[in-house]
Scaffold this motif. Sequence first.
Motif, short mmCIF file in Angstrom:
data_model
loop_
_atom_site.label_atom_id
_atom_site.label_comp_id
_atom_site.label_asym_id
_atom_site.label_seq_id
_atom_site.Cartn_x
_atom_site.Cartn_y
_atom_site.Cartn_z
N THR A 95 7.82 -7.02 -1.05
CA THR A 95 8.96 -7.16 -1.94
C THR A 95 9.41 -5.78 -2.40
O THR A 95 8.61 -5.02 -2.96
N VAL A 96 10.67 -5.48 -2.17
CA VAL A 96 11.23 -4.20 -2.62
C VAL A 96 11.99 -4.46 -3.93
O VAL A 96 12.67 -5.48 -4.08
N GLN B 98 6.07 -3.78 -3.26
CA GLN B 98 4.88 -4.58 -3.46
C GLN B 98 4.48 -5.17 -2.12
O GLN B 98 5.25 -5.91 -1.50
N MET B 99 3.29 -4.83 -1.68
CA MET B 99 2.81 -5.27 -0.38
C MET B 99 1.62 -6.20 -0.56
O MET B 99 0.58 -5.77 -1.06
N ASN B 100 1.78 -7.44 -0.19
CA ASN B 100 0.72 -8.43 -0.26
C ASN B 100 0.34 -8.90 1.14
O ASN B 100 1.12 -8.74 2.08
N GLY B 101 -0.82 -9.49 1.26
CA GLY B 101 -1.25 -9.99 2.56
C GLY B 101 -1.26 -8.91 3.63
O GLY B 101 -0.85 -9.14 4.76
N LEU B 102 -1.74 -7.74 3.27
CA LEU B 102 -1.70 -6.61 4.20
C LEU B 102 -2.53 -6.89 5.45
O LEU B 102 -3.61 -7.50 5.38
N GLU B 103 -2.01 -6.40 6.56
CA GLU B 103 -2.63 -6.58 7.87
C GLU B 103 -2.90 -5.20 8.47
O GLU B 103 -2.23 -4.23 8.11
#
Length: 125
Positions: free
Chosen positions: A69-70, A82-87
């Motif tokens: 989400t920017v 916001q970076m979630n569920g990073l791979e």
Amino acid sequence: QVNLMESGGGSVQPGGSLRLSCAPSGGTYRPTCMAWFRQVPGARREGVAAVSTAGGITYYADSVEGRFTVSQDKASLTMYLQMNGLEPEDTGMYYCAVDRRYGPCGILASRYTLWGQGTQVTVSS
């Protein structure tokens, strides 16, 4: 002269989260578009997300849609990712970029004229 400073990078395990920030310093700059890019050695710089400063229209790469989400703080001209569920595939150097020309923003690197120095994100178990 205006500079952009990224912060918030680091190392996380898959599934983890990070929040990147991009703040300007050294002068007055009123961008119309702000964006995040990432790059790994040997590859082209890839657009990740962007936001229009006036209307708040957001743009995302397909690979991060629904996970990243920017956002922006208009008072301080700071941009966040916001970076979630990073791979593991999200690993790379993350750069922020801005531009003050009018028109649609998007996530093409050629759209942006002022760049930060980058912050490293590493996703690994």
